[in-house]
Design an enzyme around this catalytic site. Sequence first.
Site, PDB file in Angstrom:
ATOM      1  N   LEU A 190       0.840  -1.201   0.000  1.00 39.69           N
ATOM      2  CA  LEU A 190       0.000   0.000   0.000  1.00 39.69           C
ATOM      3  C   LEU A 190       0.875   1.251   0.000  1.00 39.69           C
ATOM      4  O   LEU A 190       0.569   2.240  -0.676  1.00 39.69           O
ATOM      5  CB  LEU A 190      -0.911   0.024   1.240  1.00 39.69           C
ATOM      6  N   CYS A 219      -5.617   0.573  -9.313  1.00 41.85           N
ATOM      7  CA  CYS A 219      -5.038   0.391  -7.975  1.00 41.85           C
ATOM      8  C   CYS A 219      -4.681   1.649  -7.195  1.00 41.85           C
ATOM      9  O   CYS A 219      -4.908   1.692  -5.981  1.00 41.85           O
ATOM     10  CB  CYS A 219      -3.821  -0.499  -8.077  1.00 41.85           C
TER      11      CYS A 219
HETATM   12  P1  NAD Z   1      -8.746  -8.620 -12.050  1.00 39.12           P
HETATM   13  O1  NAD Z   1     -10.100  -8.136 -11.735  1.00 39.12           O
HETATM   14  O2  NAD Z   1      -8.164  -8.402 -13.401  1.00 39.12           O
HETATM   15  O3  NAD Z   1      -8.664 -10.202 -11.757  1.00 39.12           O
HETATM   16  C1  NAD Z   1      -9.193 -10.816 -10.629  1.00 39.12           C
HETATM   17  C2  NAD Z   1      -9.837 -12.133 -11.069  1.00 39.12           C
HETATM   18  O4  NAD Z   1     -10.220 -12.881  -9.916  1.00 39.12           O
HETATM   19  C3  NAD Z   1     -11.111 -11.929 -11.892  1.00 39.12           C
HETATM   20  O5  NAD Z   1     -10.943 -12.523 -13.166  1.00 39.12           O
HETATM   21  C4  NAD Z   1     -12.204 -12.645 -11.065  1.00 39.12           C
HETATM   22  O6  NAD Z   1     -13.167 -13.304 -11.864  1.00 39.12           O
HETATM   23  C5  NAD Z   1     -11.375 -13.637 -10.272  1.00 39.12           C
HETATM   24  N1  NAD Z   1     -12.030 -14.135  -9.066  1.00 39.12           N
HETATM   25  C6  NAD Z   1     -12.647 -13.419  -8.089  1.00 39.12           C
HETATM   26  N2  NAD Z   1     -13.110 -14.266  -7.137  1.00 39.12           N
HETATM   27  C7  NAD Z   1     -12.780 -15.532  -7.518  1.00 39.12           C
HETATM   28  C8  NAD Z   1     -12.969 -16.825  -6.948  1.00 39.12           C
HETATM   29  N3  NAD Z   1     -13.590 -16.996  -5.765  1.00 39.12           N
HETATM   30  N4  NAD Z   1     -12.507 -17.895  -7.610  1.00 39.12           N
HETATM   31  C9  NAD Z   1     -11.866 -17.756  -8.792  1.00 39.12           C
HETATM   32  N5  NAD Z   1     -11.647 -16.554  -9.381  1.00 39.12           N
HETATM   33  C10 NAD Z   1     -12.096 -15.450  -8.745  1.00 39.12           C
HETATM   34  O7  NAD Z   1      -7.793  -7.998 -10.935  1.00 39.12           O
HETATM   35  P2  NAD Z   1      -6.210  -7.707 -11.064  1.00 39.12           P
HETATM   36  O8  NAD Z   1      -5.979  -6.413 -11.733  1.00 39.12           O
HETATM   37  O9  NAD Z   1      -5.528  -8.933 -11.572  1.00 39.12           O
HETATM   38  O10 NAD Z   1      -5.843  -7.497  -9.528  1.00 39.12           O
HETATM   39  C11 NAD Z   1      -5.836  -8.573  -8.618  1.00 39.12           C
HETATM   40  C12 NAD Z   1      -5.182  -8.104  -7.329  1.00 39.12           C
HETATM   41  O11 NAD Z   1      -3.825  -7.729  -7.586  1.00 39.12           O
HETATM   42  C13 NAD Z   1      -5.844  -6.883  -6.701  1.00 39.12           C
HETATM   43  O12 NAD Z   1      -5.783  -6.995  -5.294  1.00 39.12           O
HETATM   44  C14 NAD Z   1      -4.970  -5.732  -7.156  1.00 39.12           C
HETATM   45  O13 NAD Z   1      -4.985  -4.657  -6.244  1.00 39.12           O
HETATM   46  C15 NAD Z   1      -3.599  -6.374  -7.170  1.00 39.12           C
HETATM   47  N6  NAD Z   1      -2.633  -5.773  -8.110  1.00 39.12           N
HETATM   48  C16 NAD Z   1      -3.023  -5.421  -9.376  1.00 39.12           C
HETATM   49  C17 NAD Z   1      -2.081  -4.899 -10.263  1.00 39.12           C
HETATM   50  C18 NAD Z   1      -2.455  -4.492 -11.675  1.00 39.12           C
HETATM   51  O14 NAD Z   1      -1.619  -3.939 -12.355  1.00 39.12           O
HETATM   52  N7  NAD Z   1      -3.662  -4.732 -12.157  1.00 39.12           N
HETATM   53  C19 NAD Z   1      -0.747  -4.785  -9.873  1.00 39.12           C
HETATM   54  C20 NAD Z   1      -0.385  -5.175  -8.594  1.00 39.12           C
HETATM   55  C21 NAD Z   1      -1.343  -5.684  -7.720  1.00 39.12           C
HETATM   56  C1  UGA Z   2       1.037   0.934 -10.498  1.00 43.86           C
HETATM   57  C2  UGA Z   2       2.424   0.794  -9.884  1.00 43.86           C
HETATM   58  O1  UGA Z   2       3.372   1.474 -10.704  1.00 43.86           O
HETATM   59  C3  UGA Z   2       2.816  -0.680  -9.757  1.00 43.86           C
HETATM   60  O2  UGA Z   2       4.066  -0.800  -9.093  1.00 43.86           O
HETATM   61  C4  UGA Z   2       1.739  -1.413  -8.962  1.00 43.86           C
HETATM   62  O3  UGA Z   2       2.044  -2.794  -8.884  1.00 43.86           O
HETATM   63  C5  UGA Z   2       0.392  -1.227  -9.622  1.00 43.86           C
HETATM   64  O4  UGA Z   2       0.100   0.198  -9.725  1.00 43.86           O
HETATM   65  C6  UGA Z   2      -0.739  -1.834  -8.858  1.00 43.86           C
HETATM   66  O5  UGA Z   2      -0.654  -2.069  -7.675  1.00 43.86           O
HETATM   67  O6  UGA Z   2      -1.765  -2.008  -9.539  1.00 43.86           O
HETATM   68  P1  UGA Z   2       0.041   0.842 -12.948  1.00 43.86           P
HETATM   69  O7  UGA Z   2      -1.162   1.451 -12.306  1.00 43.86           O
HETATM   70  O8  UGA Z   2      -0.135  -0.340 -13.809  1.00 43.86           O
HETATM   71  O9  UGA Z   2       1.096   0.421 -11.812  1.00 43.86           O
HETATM   72  O10 UGA Z   2       0.779   1.936 -13.839  1.00 43.86           O
HETATM   73  P2  UGA Z   2       1.739   3.193 -13.512  1.00 43.86           P
HETATM   74  O11 UGA Z   2       2.826   3.187 -14.497  1.00 43.86           O
HETATM   75  O12 UGA Z   2       2.113   3.274 -12.097  1.00 43.86           O
HETATM   76  O13 UGA Z   2       0.786   4.419 -13.877  1.00 43.86           O
HETATM   77  C7  UGA Z   2      -0.340   4.726 -13.091  1.00 43.86           C
HETATM   78  C8  UGA Z   2      -0.972   6.010 -13.594  1.00 43.86           C
HETATM   79  O14 UGA Z   2      -0.129   7.129 -13.320  1.00 43.86           O
HETATM   80  C9  UGA Z   2      -1.224   6.026 -15.096  1.00 43.86           C
HETATM   81  O15 UGA Z   2      -2.463   6.641 -15.355  1.00 43.86           O
HETATM   82  C10 UGA Z   2      -0.082   6.860 -15.627  1.00 43.86           C
HETATM   83  O16 UGA Z   2      -0.361   7.470 -16.859  1.00 43.86           O
HETATM   84  C11 UGA Z   2       0.073   7.879 -14.513  1.00 43.86           C
HETATM   85  N1  UGA Z   2       1.417   8.500 -14.451  1.00 43.86           N
HETATM   86  C12 UGA Z   2       2.511   7.735 -14.226  1.00 43.86           C
HETATM   87  C13 UGA Z   2       1.532   9.872 -14.590  1.00 43.86           C
HETATM   88  O17 UGA Z   2       0.526  10.585 -14.778  1.00 43.86           O
HETATM   89  N2  UGA Z   2       2.784  10.446 -14.513  1.00 43.86           N
HETATM   90  C14 UGA Z   2       3.901   9.707 -14.288  1.00 43.86           C
HETATM   91  O18 UGA Z   2       5.004  10.304 -14.217  1.00 43.86           O
HETATM   92  C15 UGA Z   2       3.753   8.331 -14.145  1.00 43.86           C
END
Ligand code: NAD
Ligand code: UGA
Length: 457
Positions: free
Chosen positions: A217, A272
């Site tokens: 976080l 996120c």
């Molecule tokens: P997402 O919504 O793309 O994927 C989550 C998946 O989990 C969905 O496809 C959903 O159908 C499935 N799901 C939910 N409940 C389920 C169950 N009981 N059994 C089986 N499948 C189930 O989400 P995401 O972007 O992959 O994010 C997942 C987690 O990772 C979140 O906590 C997010 O904060 C974290 N995270 C995301 C990113 C990112 O870039 N998207 C980066 C770092 C961390």
């Molecule tokens: C972000 C973090 O960078 C990852 O480390 C983390 O794992 C992820 O969130 C998560 O927890 O989901 P992401 O959201 O995929 O990754 O992309 P970023 O590159 O961080 O960009 C986030 C947003 O900030 C975008 O809208 C981007 O355009 C904006 N941004 C980024 C700016 O406006 N200015 C910058 O200088 C950089």
Amino acid sequence: MANILCIGAGYVGGPTMAVIAQKCPEHRVVVVDVDGAKIAAWQSDRLPIYEPGLKEVVLSCRDKNLFFSREVERHIAEADIIFVSVNTPTKTFGQGAGKAADLQYWEKTARQILQNSPTPKIVVEKSTLPVRTAEAMERILHSNDRGLQFDVVSNPEFLAEGTTIFNMENPDRVLIGARDTPSGRKAMQAIVDLYAHWVPRERIVTTNLWSSELSKLVANAFLAQRISSINSISALCEKTEADIQEIAHAIGLDSRIGPRFLNASVGFGGSCFKKDILNLVYLCEHYGLSEVARYWDQVVRMNEYQQARFHSRILSSMFNTVAGKRIALFGASFKANTSDTRESPALNVCRALVEERAEVVLTDPYALDNARVDLGEDARRVIFEPDPYAAAANAHAIAILTEWPLFADLDYEAIYRSMAKPAFIFDGRNILNHRGLFSIGFNVQAIGKPPLIHPSR
Ligand code: NAD
Ligand code: UGA
């Protein structure tokens, strides 16, 4: 050989498991999801997400040691290590609505693991979770009367969309937190061993469970705070004729500040940053730390202000009315190189202009399908046009909302000729050559820059 399972085949589960399968060929990796369409897409040639390099990795190991399935329960029973990567969105109801994490999918998964486990397992928190969630997970898992032992390990994911595969293959660090008990240490070692297949050992950081959960976080909060900080200064630049890119360059040369994440923009988006900061704010409030909560909340408020400022500027520059005017929005995804439109500032600007009754045309190389879904009812009042030239034809204005490199390489002389006059460009990502556009005839407004306006055009 270990049986590795990932529950949740989304933006994190799919790509991270594909890389683990590729790097650890002796292990069997299965990714399950309740969403059958998503699983079918992972099994097909048209993967459910666009991510550079992803398809190559998936194709290198799919049906060898990487499998996608809807049979959640069967695969839980067979697994030794279970990564849980389900969604943890912001709660929209009840106590903590609008701030706290909605842990219903998370808890459901914990109960499913408990019900379907005949043998002990390591359960890995891959989703982003409030600090001390592992405690709740452990309590649910240990509520069995079969004497089954589960070890809960925290391994948050730091990948950024658009660079997912690069980030997975070359992580700045991998973070693993576990209990300091003999079985906790053994479970931690099992996860360290997985990553050690390709990550240098000094980049694998081990901590206690709570530090690991909270670090995730905090990392997102710090990254988002940098963007809100530079965006706040962009507003001051627009009042004073200072230039935000010159300032970012000047301060970024200080090695204590560093140059990255200083691009002023129309605001940060993505699934996120906002959700995780609001979760942090909620946690601080829960622990009675209202000053700390207010401090972090301001990062989100500044981001909302930046987006509102951007569309207000469009409106005021275009003589305070855009009703009936065609406006081409270049970009729908929340950043370049992804089809993801979750919390995209582009869609917020789009909604605001629809509200003003503009004729909005949205163009994007990969994200139009997701944009159509995310815009909901408003989608009916938006034109979706994959070709940016067609989108700009007869438009009064173009707004750059996503930094796709292709938008910088268009023939703006031809675009200018095709547009209504006076023609405006609003660069929400500072990727264009503003002086060049001005000399073509455009009125140019960019984030944190003095406006370039032709008094008579
Ligand atoms: P997402 O919504 O793309 O994927 C989550 C998946 O989990 C969905 O496809 C959903 O159908 C499935 N799901 C939910 N409940 C389920 C169950 N009981 N059994 C089986 N499948 C189930 O989400 P995401 O972007 O992959 O994010 C997942 C987690 O990772 C979140 O906590 C997010 O904060 C974290 N995270 C995301 C990113 C990112 O870039 N998207 C980066 C770092 C961390
Ligand atoms: C972000 C973090 O960078 C990852 O480390 C983390 O794992 C992820 O969130 C998560 O927890 O989901 P992401 O959201 O995929 O990754 O992309 P970023 O590159 O961080 O960009 C986030 C947003 O900030 C975008 O809208 C981007 O355009 C904006 N941004 C980024 C700016 O406006 N200015 C910058 O200088 C950089």
